[in-house]
Design an enzyme around this catalytic site. Structure first.
Site, PDB file in Angstrom:
ATOM      1  N   THR A  15       0.852  -1.192   0.000  1.00  0.00           N
ATOM      2  CA  THR A  15       0.000   0.000   0.000  1.00  0.00           C
ATOM      3  C   THR A  15       0.892   1.248   0.000  1.00  0.00           C
ATOM      4  OG1 THR A  15      -0.217   0.158   2.413  1.00  0.00           O
ATOM      5  CG2 THR A  15      -1.820  -1.245   1.258  1.00  0.00           C
ATOM      6  N   GLY A  16       0.365   2.319  -0.573  1.00  0.00           N
ATOM      7  CA  GLY A  16       1.142   3.562  -0.642  1.00  0.00           C
ATOM      8  C   GLY A  16       2.417   3.383  -1.458  1.00  0.00           C
ATOM      9  N   ALA A  17       2.266   2.737  -2.623  1.00  0.00           N
ATOM     10  CA  ALA A  17       3.454   2.417  -3.435  1.00  0.00           C
ATOM     11  C   ALA A  17       3.680   3.444  -4.546  1.00  0.00           C
ATOM     12  CB  ALA A  17       3.319   1.012  -4.017  1.00  0.00           C
ATOM     13  N   SER A  18       3.047   4.607  -4.431  1.00  0.00           N
ATOM     14  CA  SER A  18       3.200   5.617  -5.483  1.00  0.00           C
ATOM     15  C   SER A  18       4.369   6.556  -5.235  1.00  0.00           C
ATOM     16  CB  SER A  18       1.909   6.426  -5.611  1.00  0.00           C
ATOM     17  OG  SER A  18       1.495   6.885  -4.347  1.00  0.00           O
ATOM     18  N   GLY A  20       8.164   7.235  -2.439  1.00  0.00           N
ATOM     19  CA  GLY A  20       8.959   6.959  -1.248  1.00  0.00           C
ATOM     20  C   GLY A  20       9.210   5.487  -0.956  1.00  0.00           C
ATOM     21  N   ILE A  21       9.007   5.128   0.306  1.00  0.00           N
ATOM     22  CA  ILE A  21       9.337   3.783   0.794  1.00  0.00           C
ATOM     23  C   ILE A  21       8.513   2.719   0.055  1.00  0.00           C
ATOM     24  CG2 ILE A  21       9.248   2.279   2.830  1.00  0.00           C
ATOM     25  CD1 ILE A  21       9.659   4.905   4.538  1.00  0.00           C
ATOM     26  N   GLY A  22       7.217   2.994  -0.143  1.00  0.00           N
ATOM     27  CA  GLY A  22       6.347   2.020  -0.804  1.00  0.00           C
ATOM     28  C   GLY A  22       6.765   1.767  -2.243  1.00  0.00           C
ATOM     29  N   SER A 147       6.989   4.132  13.120  1.00  0.00           N
ATOM     30  CA  SER A 147       7.799   5.340  12.954  1.00  0.00           C
ATOM     31  C   SER A 147       8.569   5.601  14.240  1.00  0.00           C
ATOM     32  CB  SER A 147       6.891   6.537  12.670  1.00  0.00           C
ATOM     33  OG  SER A 147       7.612   7.748  12.795  1.00  0.00           O
ATOM     34  N   TYR A 161      -0.479  11.570  14.644  1.00  0.00           N
ATOM     35  CA  TYR A 161       0.329  10.665  13.821  1.00  0.00           C
ATOM     36  C   TYR A 161       1.169   9.746  14.707  1.00  0.00           C
ATOM     37  CZ  TYR A 161       4.089   9.263  10.615  1.00  0.00           C
ATOM     38  OH  TYR A 161       5.005   8.548   9.883  1.00  0.00           O
TER      39      TYR A 161
HETATM   40  N1  NAP Z   1       9.509   9.542   5.445  1.00  0.00           N
HETATM   41  C1  NAP Z   1       9.763   9.322   6.723  1.00  0.00           C
HETATM   42  O1  NAP Z   1      10.694   9.934   7.298  1.00  0.00           O
HETATM   43  C2  NAP Z   1       8.966   8.338   7.514  1.00  0.00           C
HETATM   44  C3  NAP Z   1       9.347   8.104   8.852  1.00  0.00           C
HETATM   45  C4  NAP Z   1       8.645   7.183   9.601  1.00  0.00           C
HETATM   46  C5  NAP Z   1       7.583   6.500   9.050  1.00  0.00           C
HETATM   47  N2  NAP Z   1       7.215   6.740   7.750  1.00  0.00           N
HETATM   48  C6  NAP Z   1       6.081   5.985   7.229  1.00  0.00           C
HETATM   49  O2  NAP Z   1       6.461   5.332   6.038  1.00  0.00           O
HETATM   50  C7  NAP Z   1       5.291   5.105   5.232  1.00  0.00           C
HETATM   51  C8  NAP Z   1       5.601   5.548   3.813  1.00  0.00           C
HETATM   52  O3  NAP Z   1       5.797   6.944   3.797  1.00  0.00           O
HETATM   53  P1  NAP Z   1       6.908   7.623   2.880  1.00  0.00           P
HETATM   54  O4  NAP Z   1       7.985   8.078   3.748  1.00  0.00           O
HETATM   55  O5  NAP Z   1       7.260   6.750   1.739  1.00  0.00           O
HETATM   56  O6  NAP Z   1       6.093   8.920   2.424  1.00  0.00           O
HETATM   57  P2  NAP Z   1       5.417   9.319   1.032  1.00  0.00           P
HETATM   58  O7  NAP Z   1       6.459   9.333  -0.047  1.00  0.00           O
HETATM   59  O8  NAP Z   1       4.674  10.559   1.318  1.00  0.00           O
HETATM   60  O9  NAP Z   1       4.413   8.117   0.698  1.00  0.00           O
HETATM   61  C9  NAP Z   1       3.179   7.976   1.359  1.00  0.00           C
HETATM   62  C10 NAP Z   1       2.331   6.967   0.613  1.00  0.00           C
HETATM   63  O10 NAP Z   1       1.108   6.829   1.334  1.00  0.00           O
HETATM   64  C11 NAP Z   1       0.025   7.039   0.447  1.00  0.00           C
HETATM   65  N3  NAP Z   1      -1.108   7.724   1.060  1.00  0.00           N
HETATM   66  C12 NAP Z   1      -1.120   8.953   1.646  1.00  0.00           C
HETATM   67  N4  NAP Z   1      -2.381   9.300   1.977  1.00  0.00           N
HETATM   68  C13 NAP Z   1      -3.180   8.258   1.595  1.00  0.00           C
HETATM   69  C14 NAP Z   1      -4.580   8.033   1.652  1.00  0.00           C
HETATM   70  N5  NAP Z   1      -5.439   8.922   2.138  1.00  0.00           N
HETATM   71  N6  NAP Z   1      -5.035   6.836   1.187  1.00  0.00           N
HETATM   72  C15 NAP Z   1      -4.190   5.936   0.670  1.00  0.00           C
HETATM   73  N7  NAP Z   1      -2.874   6.097   0.560  1.00  0.00           N
HETATM   74  C16 NAP Z   1      -2.368   7.258   1.016  1.00  0.00           C
HETATM   75  C17 NAP Z   1       0.568   7.927  -0.657  1.00  0.00           C
HETATM   76  O11 NAP Z   1      -0.239   7.711  -1.833  1.00  0.00           O
HETATM   77  P3  NAP Z   1      -0.675   8.906  -2.855  1.00  0.00           P
HETATM   78  O12 NAP Z   1       0.504   9.837  -2.946  1.00  0.00           O
HETATM   79  O13 NAP Z   1      -0.958   8.147  -4.109  1.00  0.00           O
HETATM   80  O14 NAP Z   1      -1.870   9.540  -2.248  1.00  0.00           O
HETATM   81  C18 NAP Z   1       1.992   7.427  -0.798  1.00  0.00           C
HETATM   82  O15 NAP Z   1       2.048   6.361  -1.694  1.00  0.00           O
HETATM   83  C19 NAP Z   1       4.157   5.882   5.901  1.00  0.00           C
HETATM   84  O16 NAP Z   1       3.374   4.984   6.666  1.00  0.00           O
HETATM   85  C20 NAP Z   1       4.888   6.846   6.823  1.00  0.00           C
HETATM   86  O17 NAP Z   1       4.098   7.208   7.910  1.00  0.00           O
HETATM   87  C21 NAP Z   1       7.886   7.650   6.986  1.00  0.00           C
END
Ligand code: NAP
Length: 255
Positions: A15-18, A20-22, A147, A161
């Site tokens: 999920t959320g593979a569009s 960053g990490i996903g 996180s 969050y």
């Molecule tokens: N970046 C960090 O420093 C960090 C640190 C700790 C934990 N995390 C966790 O890591 C995970 C991935 O985050 P990331 O860092 O890769 O950030 P990201 O690049 O912002 O990616 C977030 C992903 O979640 C999806 N998403 C956001 N809102 C959504 C919604 N309403 N419904 C469905 N999907 C939704 C986005 O999809 P769309 O763009 O298509 O809407 C995107 O694919 C998250 O759970 C985040 O909390 C991140």
């Protein structure tokens, strides 16, 4: 042909593979032989980019769209999963967001519920949708995204969050106990500050500079470094790891 056949014959839902990490996790599973269900919400172009990268790496899969920040969106996604003819072997509950920074006294029930629903409830509901098949096949791998905020309360304006992520960590441990007898391994990763859209959206340069200064490895993390830990947790190399929250934070917080 994918570079590796490590996950050949398996289907991975990320999920959320569009972005960053996903996105990196989807590409990593695809390049190692899994059929990848690439979920996105608002960023179709990002999901298509991840999908074409995983195809270039020899993988295959398909895109699925859903807003996971409300019950109706989750219901629709669960229905989509039910309509798929393929069993899901690997679930990466990665979709998540801070949504917006809001100080505690300014939090509304509406924002609180959106944050909790996206980061915690959706992970529970999607796991409930895939677990019966995993139980039947006596095999499954689930990695939830927690996180560093789950341990330190998050930065300013991130209480909802951080609370949702603490709940994800706790849920991971409970699930790990309940489903271990069925051959299902459940773990989480807990990233520190990762250099991707998330912090471009929610943090200032000043905040990120302060994080770098406080991080023993002296830099922010990369999304691909999280994807490596996620794929490892789903591999045979991690066969005795269960119910763990793996910190991926450059030493910023040692627990
Ligand atoms: N970046 C960090 O420093 C960090 C640190 C700790 C934990 N995390 C966790 O890591 C995970 C991935 O985050 P990331 O860092 O890769 O950030 P990201 O690049 O912002 O990616 C977030 C992903 O979640 C999806 N998403 C956001 N809102 C959504 C919604 N309403 N419904 C469905 N999907 C939704 C986005 O999809 P769309 O763009 O298509 O809407 C995107 O694919 C998250 O759970 C985040 O909390 C991140």
């Amino acid at each position: 042909m994918p570079a590796s056949t490590e996950f050949q014959g398996m289907t991975a839902l990320v999920t959320g593979a569009s972005s960053g990490i996903g996105a990196e996790t989807a590409v990593a599973f695809g390049s190692r032989g899994a059929y990848v269900l690439v979920h996105y919400n608002a960023s179709r172009a990002g999901a298509e980019d991840a999908f074409s990268r995983l195809r270039e790496a020899g993988g295959d899969g398909e895109l699925l769209a859903a807003d996971l920040s409300n019950e109706a969106g989750i219901d629709g996604f669960v229905r989509q999963l039910g309509a798929l003819a393929r069993p899901i072997d690997i679930l990466i509950n990665n979709a998540g967001s801070l949504i917006e920074r809001r100080k505690f006294l300014e939090l509304t029930p509406e924002l609180w519920n959106r944050v909790i629903t996206l980061n915690w409830t959706s992970a529970m509901r999607i796991a409930q949708a895939v677990l019966p098949g995993m139980i039947e096949r006596k095999r499954g791998f689930i990695v939830n995204l927690s996180s560093i905020a789950a341990r330190n309360g998050g930065g300013i304006g991130a209480v909802a969050y951080a609370s949702s992520k603490a709940a994800v960590s706790c849920m991971t441990k409970g699930m790990a106990k309940e489903f271990a007898p069925y051959g299902i391994r459940v773990n989480a990763i807990s990233p520190g500050t990762i250099d991707n859209n998330f912090h471009r959206k929610f943090s200032t340069k000043q905040m990120l500079d302060a994080v770098v200064a406080a991080t023993p490895l002296g830099r922010l993390g990369e999304s691909v470094e999280c994807a490596e830990v996620i794929t490892f947790l789903c591999s045979e190399r991690a066969s005795f790891i269960q119910g763990q929250i793996i910190e991926v934070n450059g030493g910023m917080l040692m627990v």
